[in-house]
Design a protein around this motif. Structure first.
Motif, PDB file in Angstrom:
ATOM      1  N   GLY A 101       0.806  -1.216   0.000  1.00 19.15           N
ATOM      2  CA  GLY A 101       0.000   0.000   0.000  1.00 19.15           C
ATOM      3  C   GLY A 101       0.836   1.260   0.000  1.00 19.15           C
ATOM      4  N   SER A 102       1.980   1.200   0.667  1.00 15.55           N
ATOM      5  CA  SER A 102       2.862   2.372   0.728  1.00 15.55           C
ATOM      6  C   SER A 102       3.494   2.684  -0.617  1.00 15.55           C
ATOM      7  N   SER A 103       3.515   1.698  -1.521  1.00 22.28           N
ATOM      8  CA  SER A 103       4.122   1.930  -2.833  1.00 22.28           C
ATOM      9  C   SER A 103       3.330   2.924  -3.667  1.00 22.28           C
ATOM     10  N   VAL A 104       2.074   3.149  -3.306  1.00 22.00           N
ATOM     11  CA  VAL A 104       1.231   4.058  -4.086  1.00 22.00           C
ATOM     12  C   VAL A 104       1.852   5.454  -4.166  1.00 22.00           C
ATOM     13  N   ILE A 105       2.507   5.875  -3.093  1.00 20.92           N
ATOM     14  CA  ILE A 105       3.064   7.230  -3.076  1.00 20.92           C
ATOM     15  C   ILE A 105       4.243   7.378  -4.029  1.00 20.92           C
ATOM     16  N   GLU A 106       4.757   6.255  -4.533  1.00 21.95           N
ATOM     17  CA  GLU A 106       5.903   6.288  -5.442  1.00 21.95           C
ATOM     18  C   GLU A 106       5.498   6.478  -6.903  1.00 21.95           C
ATOM     19  N   LEU A 107       4.220   6.506  -7.188  1.00 18.53           N
ATOM     20  CA  LEU A 107       3.754   6.604  -8.563  1.00 18.53           C
ATOM     21  C   LEU A 107       4.080   7.965  -9.184  1.00 18.53           C
ATOM     22  N   PRO A 108       4.140   8.038 -10.510  1.00 10.83           N
ATOM     23  CA  PRO A 108       4.636   9.240 -11.193  1.00 10.83           C
ATOM     24  C   PRO A 108       3.888  10.524 -10.853  1.00 10.83           C
ATOM     25  N   PHE A 109       4.670  11.552 -10.591  1.00  8.25           N
ATOM     26  CA  PHE A 109       4.202  12.938 -10.461  1.00  8.25           C
ATOM     27  C   PHE A 109       3.178  13.139  -9.348  1.00  8.25           C
ATOM     28  N   LEU A 110       3.264  12.351  -8.303  1.00 11.63           N
ATOM     29  CA  LEU A 110       2.329  12.486  -7.194  1.00 11.63           C
ATOM     30  C   LEU A 110       2.874  13.393  -6.094  1.00 11.63           C
ATOM     31  N   VAL A 111       4.159  13.245  -5.775  1.00  4.69           N
ATOM     32  CA  VAL A 111       4.753  13.965  -4.642  1.00  4.69           C
ATOM     33  C   VAL A 111       5.510  15.204  -5.117  1.00  4.69           C
ATOM     34  N   PRO A 112       5.162  16.395  -4.620  1.00  2.00           N
ATOM     35  CA  PRO A 112       5.856  17.612  -5.031  1.00  2.00           C
ATOM     36  C   PRO A 112       7.162  17.865  -4.286  1.00  2.00           C
ATOM     37  N   ASP A 113       7.261  17.389  -3.042  1.00  2.00           N
ATOM     38  CA  ASP A 113       8.491  17.572  -2.264  1.00  2.00           C
ATOM     39  C   ASP A 113       8.473  16.594  -1.094  1.00  2.00           C
ATOM     40  N   GLY A 114       9.646  16.430  -0.483  1.00  2.00           N
ATOM     41  CA  GLY A 114       9.791  15.447   0.582  1.00  2.00           C
ATOM     42  C   GLY A 114       8.956  15.743   1.814  1.00  2.00           C
ATOM     43  N   LEU A 115       8.827  16.994   2.181  1.00  2.00           N
ATOM     44  CA  LEU A 115       8.067  17.346   3.373  1.00  2.00           C
ATOM     45  C   LEU A 115       6.598  16.990   3.206  1.00  2.00           C
ATOM     46  N   ARG A 116       5.990  17.479   2.138  1.00  2.00           N
ATOM     47  CA  ARG A 116       4.565  17.215   1.933  1.00  2.00           C
ATOM     48  C   ARG A 116       4.302  15.724   1.690  1.00  2.00           C
ATOM     49  N   GLY A 117       5.207  15.086   0.972  1.00  2.00           N
ATOM     50  CA  GLY A 117       5.051  13.662   0.723  1.00  2.00           C
ATOM     51  C   GLY A 117       5.137  12.837   2.001  1.00  2.00           C
ATOM     52  N   SER A 118       6.078  13.182   2.873  1.00  2.00           N
ATOM     53  CA  SER A 118       6.242  12.447   4.129  1.00  2.00           C
ATOM     54  C   SER A 118       5.029  12.638   5.023  1.00  2.00           C
ATOM     55  N   ARG A 119       4.544  13.859   5.103  1.00  2.00           N
ATOM     56  CA  ARG A 119       3.350  14.114   5.910  1.00  2.00           C
ATOM     57  C   ARG A 119       2.145  13.349   5.362  1.00  2.00           C
ATOM     58  N   ALA A 120       2.023  13.310   4.044  1.00  2.00           N
ATOM     59  CA  ALA A 120       0.889  12.620   3.425  1.00  2.00           C
ATOM     60  C   ALA A 120       0.960  11.110   3.645  1.00  2.00           C
TER      61      ALA A 120
END
Length: 334
Positions: A101-120
């Motif tokens: 389930g955690s792999s979903v965040i690795e999909l293309p163009f989803l995360v704009p930066d490390g801070l927001r991605g980590s919080r999400a």
């Protein structure tokens, strides 16, 4: 009178040898990078120091790095579950089929930066979406790096079609799916095997972020295409039984340092870790390619089927895959 003195001395001696007052607790913490790496210096060692301070020296942390038997990149979560170490920092993509389930965040163009991605990513765990895949652990932090890009030994990559036929190190199966879709040849390598493959001419480039631990990276990677198209997920996990057995004050100290608090710290840390590698790529012999808006739109359109196909396949083993992606998208678009 003598009996009172005797009783007082007995009480004093019993207090002085009370295990709850005197017993020192040692926790083990492993990670997969070197003993002088940023995970050691900026993560493991500060955690140990802060925990010692919060517990008035009651808790000490013994750290194992990738140079130790406990530091194999493919075994961090397994080692925690089996009680080989108490706490481990690991890379999701190196753990085989764990934490799908955690792999979903690795999909293309989803995360704009490390801070927001980590919080999400942490929020997705906190709201229960990812709870089942981490049920065997005490989860201390979940985080991602700043968006990664494509680095080659010299081949210029501007459009998706330029990737065709290139042998590129991929950090995980999610990125491999994207590379295969556009005709590149993904080579899934663990972090300690990457530079040997570069030097041996086995790969043409590396898909990774700026803040990577690869020794001699800028000596070999000369062309950098700043597509910022993916990220990798990481975890810091603790053996659940070990945590449950700790005194209440120690558990409270760990809880105060972990969760969303710790996960969010990785935003500024990745900014710090990115800087020296990024600055090195601005030197002679390097080219940093930043595709224009129209070209990036083509990248996004071209990789959209990768996300759709990946979620459809993932839904067979992780039924909440599409829901997780939609939650992440909504969170990261705010």
């Amino acid at each position: 009178m003598l009996s009172r003195i005797f009783l007082a001395l007995t009480l004093l001696i019993s207090m002085s040898i009370d295990p709850a007052r005197t017993q020192e607790i040692t926790l083990t913490f492993s990670h997969f990078l070197g003993p002088k790496s940023f995970f050691q210096v900026d993560v493991a060692e500060p955690f140990a120091a802060e925990l010692a301070a919060k517990t008035n020296g009651k808790v000490k942390v013994q750290i194992f790095s990738g140079a130790d038997p406990q530091g194999k990149v493919t075994e961090q979560a397994t080692n925690v579950k089996n009680g080989i170490v108490d706490i481990a920092l690991g890379l999701r993509g190196a753990e085989g089929d764990k934490f799908p389930g955690s792999s979903v965040i690795e999909l293309p163009f989803l995360v704009p930066d490390g801070l927001r991605g980590s919080r999400a990513l942490w929020a997705l765990y906190a709201d229960g979406t990812l709870a089942d895949e981490y049920k065997d652990y005490k989860v201390l932090a979940l985080f991602v790096h700043n968006p990664g890009l494509i680095h080659t030994t010299g081949m210029r990559v501007v459009s998706l079609s330029d990737l065709k036929g290139l042998r590129l190190r991929s950090p995980n199966k999610t990125v491999s799916a994207a590379l295969e879709h556009v005709g590149a040849v993904p080579v899934l390598l663990q972090v300690n095997d990457v530079m040997a493959a570069v030097k041996g001419g086995k790969i043409d480039g590396i898909v990774t972020n700026w803040g990577n631990p690869l020794q001699g990276f800028n000596d070999h990677m000369k062309t950098h295409t700043d597509t910022q198209f993916y990220t990798s997920a990481f975890f810091i996990l603790m053996n659940r039984a070990k945590f449950d057995a700790l005194p209440a004050d120690v558990k409270a100290a760990i809880d105060s340092m972990s969760g969303d608090v710790w996960s969010a710290q990785f935003g500024p840390l990745w900014d710090k870790w990115d800087k020296p590698v990024r600055e090195g790529a601005s030197g002679p012999g390097h080219e940093v390619i930043v595709p224009d808006t129209g070209t990036m739109a083509q990248w996004r359109d071209g990789l959209r089927p990768v996300t759709e196909n990946y979620l459809a396949e993932l839904s067979k083993t992780f039924p909440n895959a599409k829901q997780a992606y939609e939650k992440l998208s909504a969170t990261l678009r705010r």
